[in-house]
Design an enzyme around this catalytic site. Structure first.
Site, PDB file in Angstrom:
ATOM      1  N   GLU A 197      10.600   1.329   9.964  1.00  0.00           N
ATOM      2  CA  GLU A 197      11.530   2.431   9.668  1.00  0.00           C
ATOM      3  C   GLU A 197      10.760   3.709   9.936  1.00  0.00           C
ATOM      4  OE1 GLU A 197      14.629   2.142   9.001  1.00  0.00           O
ATOM      5  OE2 GLU A 197      14.645  -0.024   8.735  1.00  0.00           O
TER       6      GLU A 197
ATOM      7  N   LYS B 205       0.846  -1.198   0.000  1.00  0.00           N
ATOM      8  CA  LYS B 205       0.000   0.000   0.000  1.00  0.00           C
ATOM      9  C   LYS B 205       0.877   1.241   0.000  1.00  0.00           C
ATOM     10  CE  LYS B 205      -1.937   2.731   2.905  1.00  0.00           C
ATOM     11  NZ  LYS B 205      -1.894   3.977   2.128  1.00  0.00           N
TER      12      LYS B 205
ATOM     13  N   CYS C 173      13.539  11.541   5.764  1.00  0.00           N
ATOM     14  CA  CYS C 173      13.738  11.117   7.156  1.00  0.00           C
ATOM     15  C   CYS C 173      15.191  11.318   7.589  1.00  0.00           C
ATOM     16  CB  CYS C 173      13.335   9.659   7.312  1.00  0.00           C
ATOM     17  SG  CYS C 173      14.158   8.583   6.137  1.00  0.00           S
TER      18      CYS C 173
ATOM     19  N   GLY D 292       7.310   4.938   7.863  1.00  0.00           N
ATOM     20  CA  GLY D 292       6.398   6.064   8.081  1.00  0.00           C
ATOM     21  C   GLY D 292       6.678   6.699   9.429  1.00  0.00           C
TER      22      GLY D 292
ATOM     23  N   GLU E  57       9.692  15.812  15.458  1.00  0.00           N
ATOM     24  CA  GLU E  57       9.971  15.809  14.022  1.00  0.00           C
ATOM     25  C   GLU E  57       9.038  16.805  13.312  1.00  0.00           C
ATOM     26  OE1 GLU E  57       8.854  12.311  11.725  1.00  0.00           O
ATOM     27  OE2 GLU E  57      10.743  12.445  10.633  1.00  0.00           O
TER      28      GLU E  57
ATOM     29  N   THR F 226       2.420   6.111  13.839  1.00  0.00           N
ATOM     30  CA  THR F 226       1.779   5.048  13.044  1.00  0.00           C
ATOM     31  C   THR F 226       2.495   3.720  13.298  1.00  0.00           C
ATOM     32  OG1 THR F 226       1.528   6.737  11.330  1.00  0.00           O
ATOM     33  CG2 THR F 226       0.890   4.519  10.742  1.00  0.00           C
TER      34      THR F 226
HETATM   35  P1  NDP Z   1       2.565   7.880   8.050  1.00  0.00           P
HETATM   36  O1  NDP Z   1       2.998   7.118   9.241  1.00  0.00           O
HETATM   37  O2  NDP Z   1       1.418   8.809   8.183  1.00  0.00           O
HETATM   38  O3  NDP Z   1       2.155   6.891   6.865  1.00  0.00           O
HETATM   39  C1  NDP Z   1       3.036   5.932   6.307  1.00  0.00           C
HETATM   40  C2  NDP Z   1       2.204   4.894   5.564  1.00  0.00           C
HETATM   41  O4  NDP Z   1       1.425   4.179   6.505  1.00  0.00           O
HETATM   42  C3  NDP Z   1       1.220   5.487   4.566  1.00  0.00           C
HETATM   43  O5  NDP Z   1       1.066   4.607   3.476  1.00  0.00           O
HETATM   44  C4  NDP Z   1      -0.044   5.549   5.394  1.00  0.00           C
HETATM   45  O6  NDP Z   1      -1.178   5.624   4.597  1.00  0.00           O
HETATM   46  C5  NDP Z   1       0.044   4.244   6.153  1.00  0.00           C
HETATM   47  N1  NDP Z   1      -0.730   4.160   7.379  1.00  0.00           N
HETATM   48  C6  NDP Z   1      -1.228   5.168   8.149  1.00  0.00           C
HETATM   49  N2  NDP Z   1      -1.926   4.649   9.198  1.00  0.00           N
HETATM   50  C7  NDP Z   1      -1.849   3.301   9.089  1.00  0.00           C
HETATM   51  C8  NDP Z   1      -2.343   2.214   9.879  1.00  0.00           C
HETATM   52  N3  NDP Z   1      -3.068   2.399  10.978  1.00  0.00           N
HETATM   53  N4  NDP Z   1      -2.060   0.957   9.482  1.00  0.00           N
HETATM   54  C9  NDP Z   1      -1.321   0.727   8.385  1.00  0.00           C
HETATM   55  N5  NDP Z   1      -0.839   1.716   7.590  1.00  0.00           N
HETATM   56  C10 NDP Z   1      -1.080   2.979   7.949  1.00  0.00           C
HETATM   57  O7  NDP Z   1       3.860   8.596   7.500  1.00  0.00           O
HETATM   58  P2  NDP Z   1       3.954   9.638   6.323  1.00  0.00           P
HETATM   59  O8  NDP Z   1       3.406   9.042   5.065  1.00  0.00           O
HETATM   60  O9  NDP Z   1       3.403  10.935   6.816  1.00  0.00           O
HETATM   61  O10 NDP Z   1       5.540   9.760   6.124  1.00  0.00           O
HETATM   62  C11 NDP Z   1       6.326  10.621   6.859  1.00  0.00           C
HETATM   63  C12 NDP Z   1       7.002   9.881   7.990  1.00  0.00           C
HETATM   64  O11 NDP Z   1       7.746   8.799   7.483  1.00  0.00           O
HETATM   65  C13 NDP Z   1       7.993  10.765   8.733  1.00  0.00           C
HETATM   66  O12 NDP Z   1       7.856  10.555  10.124  1.00  0.00           O
HETATM   67  C14 NDP Z   1       9.343  10.248   8.254  1.00  0.00           C
HETATM   68  O13 NDP Z   1      10.401  10.464   9.138  1.00  0.00           O
HETATM   69  C15 NDP Z   1       9.050   8.806   8.074  1.00  0.00           C
HETATM   70  N6  NDP Z   1      10.022   8.188   7.175  1.00  0.00           N
HETATM   71  C16 NDP Z   1      10.941   7.326   7.685  1.00  0.00           C
HETATM   72  C17 NDP Z   1      11.918   6.772   6.876  1.00  0.00           C
HETATM   73  C18 NDP Z   1      12.910   5.792   7.403  1.00  0.00           C
HETATM   74  O14 NDP Z   1      13.546   5.115   6.596  1.00  0.00           O
HETATM   75  N7  NDP Z   1      13.099   5.669   8.709  1.00  0.00           N
HETATM   76  C19 NDP Z   1      12.000   7.130   5.437  1.00  0.00           C
HETATM   77  C20 NDP Z   1      10.974   8.040   5.024  1.00  0.00           C
HETATM   78  C21 NDP Z   1      10.019   8.546   5.860  1.00  0.00           C
HETATM   79  P3  NDP Z   1      -1.839   7.058   4.269  1.00  0.00           P
HETATM   80  O15 NDP Z   1      -0.772   7.960   3.784  1.00  0.00           O
HETATM   81  O16 NDP Z   1      -2.807   6.711   3.237  1.00  0.00           O
HETATM   82  O17 NDP Z   1      -2.431   7.532   5.557  1.00  0.00           O
END
Ligand code: NDP
Length: 480
Positions: free
Chosen positions: A248, A173, A282, A226, A384, A230
């Site tokens: 991650e 997803k 990130c 993400g 963050e 989450t």
């Molecule tokens: P989110 O945590 O909001 O979302 C990440 C993904 O998870 C999206 O596809 C989201 O869908 C989905 N999601 C949200 N809620 C749920 C749930 N309850 N169950 C399963 N999936 C869910 O992160 P962002 O998209 O806002 O990304 C930014 C974040 O990601 C920042 O905190 C950043 O630091 C982190 N990040 C970390 C990296 C790493 O390698 N450590 C690399 C890149 C980013 P939807 O968008 O449709 O809500």
């Protein structure tokens, strides 16, 4: 208007609900495509398809799976312009960055794991005169891969490539905020003749479609990138089901500049590590600690460079800073800038939205922002922000900077600037971070482990670590 479809069982399908979500172009603030609002029923179809495809895919020789991934990489390369344009429109990031970083890396991810799997050998442990052990790595089944919006195709392929190479089938997803390149990728999978059900892509909201993947009893392993909150929610669902998890998560990375650095390199790269991709990586450094001896000089040079950054239309070849992902995210970033003022911060540059005209009047642009005068432990230096906002602070001793740098709940990456090798080792060893860059930033060797400590995650991606995650080790002991 383009209408995206799910990719399930080898074909493009509308969501069972028949409902669609708006996909917004962040540089214009306009709806330009529709995304399936998928739910547990679409996820169940995708998991069923993946389970049916699993025995044949897992049973293929690794060379055959490798060939499929290599042909996908070739297709990504031959569609680089189309994919980069789609990524730029979908996320607001500069087109040149999308082309040279995001899409280029998506192809490299596929190639890297297409070849890594050929070197992922079994090991043997002979017990002299008694028995021989050999350990094989078997794919697990259906992997759930959930990726964020900031580096859409880059992080999507970073997950699905090792999962597929290892012989798993995948239900993925992408973020609902940036789903376009994953959709285009599903068309490339059809073109490449990927067997039906091996990769399934379900679009929709995290709380609905994402959560349904995490809750599905036939998805034993979840790879998630993400936000930390989450990640915690996913862990709460997955833990009682004893699922394997790779998380991650977020970061609040320190950049530490010592007075004995290569000054010009440190300034130039700190501008990049602060503001590349609007600071929505990130790994970006958002807390800049500068040794007091050079603080004034560094600050002046840094601000001079930041003032030169071109912000605006992501499709313009000279743009360095495009739009942030959404109005809600822009508001969150602006709220932190307001909080910084309340916490005693002084805005040295930026601090405002960047207003544009004509077709970009509704876009989500924020000027690159540098804040001085914040204490290391205030909320703006601990939480963050994930936008074009950094805090700059002087320090006097190594002990002090280590203490302040390690003070956040996060521990993803860190950046050190010094020409003193001993000091570099000493500081790098003591930083709470999964990745430390010395005199460089974002220099990636895909064989190295990638991930964070503390609230930045659990587990490591990259190299053979990802192949270990996506397989079960089985030891077979044969008595002589
Ligand atoms: P989110 O945590 O909001 O979302 C990440 C993904 O998870 C999206 O596809 C989201 O869908 C989905 N999601 C949200 N809620 C749920 C749930 N309850 N169950 C399963 N999936 C869910 O992160 P962002 O998209 O806002 O990304 C930014 C974040 O990601 C920042 O905190 C950043 O630091 C982190 N990040 C970390 C990296 C790493 O390698 N450590 C690399 C890149 C980013 P939807 O968008 O449709 O809500």
């Amino acid at each position: 208007m383009k209408i995206l479809l799910n990719y399930i069982d080898g074909t493009l399908k509308p969501p069972v609900s028949g409902e669609y979500l708006d996909n917004i172009n962040p540089a214009r603030g306009e709806v330009y495509a529709k995304i399936p609002d998928s739910d547990a029923r679409d996820v169940a179809d995708a998991v069923d398809a993946a389970r049916r495809a699993f025995p044949a895919w897992a049973g293929l020789p690794a060379e055959k799976r490798s060939d499929f991934l290599l042909s996908l990489a070739d297709l990504v390369d031959s569609h680089v312009d189309e994919l980069a344009l789609a990524e730029s429109i979908d996320t607001g990031k500069p087109l040149a960055l999308a082309k040279h970083m995001d899409i280029a890396r998506a192809s490299v991810n596929l190639r890297f794991y297409a070849t890594a799997i050929l070197h992922f050998a079994s090991s043997a442990h002979p017990m002299e005169g008694l028995a021989t052990n050999y350990t094989v790595h078997r794919p697990v089944g259906v992997a759930g891969c959930i990726s964020p919006w900031n580096l859409p195709l880059y992080l999507f392929t970073w997950k699905i490539a090792p999962a597929l190479a290892a012989g798993n089938c995948v239900v993925a997803k992408p973020s609902e905020l940036a789903p376009m390149t994953a959709f285009l990728f599903s068309e490339l999978c059809i073109q490449a003749g990927m067997p039906a059900g091996v990769l399934n892509i379900v679009h929709g909201l995290g709380a609905k479609a994402g959560q349904a993947i995490v809750e599905h009893p036939e998805v034993p392993l979840i790879s998630f990138t993400g936000g930390s909150s989450t990640g915690k929610r996913i862990a709460v669902t997955a833990a009682p089901m004893l699922k394997r998890l790779s998380l991650e998560l977020g970061g609040k990375n320190p950049t530490i500049v010592f007075s004995d650095c290569d000054f010009d390199e440190a300034v130039k790269n700190t501008v990049r590590s602060s503001f590349l991709n609007q600071g929505e990586i990130c790994l970006c450094g958002s807390r800049i600690f500068v040794e007091r001896k050079i603080y004034g000089k560094f600050k002046r040079a840094f601000l001079q460079e930041v003032a030169q950054l071109s912000i605006g239309d992501p499709l313009h070849p000279d743009t360095f800073i495009g739009a942030v992902i959404s109005e809600a995210h822009a508001q969150k970033v602006m709220d932190y800038i307001q909080l910084a003022k309340e916490e005693g911060g002084n805005i040295l540059i930026g601090g405002k939205r960047h207003l544009m005209e004509k077709e970009h009047a509704g876009g989500f642009f924020i000027l690159p922002t540098v804040i001085e005068g914040l204490s290391y432990d205030c909320r703006c230096n601990q939480e963050e922000i994930f936008g074009p906002v950094v805090s700059i602070m002087p320090f006097d001793t190594m002990e002090e900077v280590l203490h302040d740098a390690n003070s956040t709940p996060y521990g993803l990456a860190a950046n050190i600037w010094t020409l003193n090798v001993q000091k570099a080792h000493q500081v790098a060893q003591q930083l709470d971070a999964g990745i430390v860059w010395v005199n460089c930033w974002l220099l990636r060797d895909l064989r190295t482990p990638f991930g964070g400590v503390k609230q930045s995650g659990i587990g490591r991606e990259g190299g053979f670590e990802a192949l270990q995650f996506f397989t079960e080790s089985k030891n077979i002991c044969i008595k002589h």
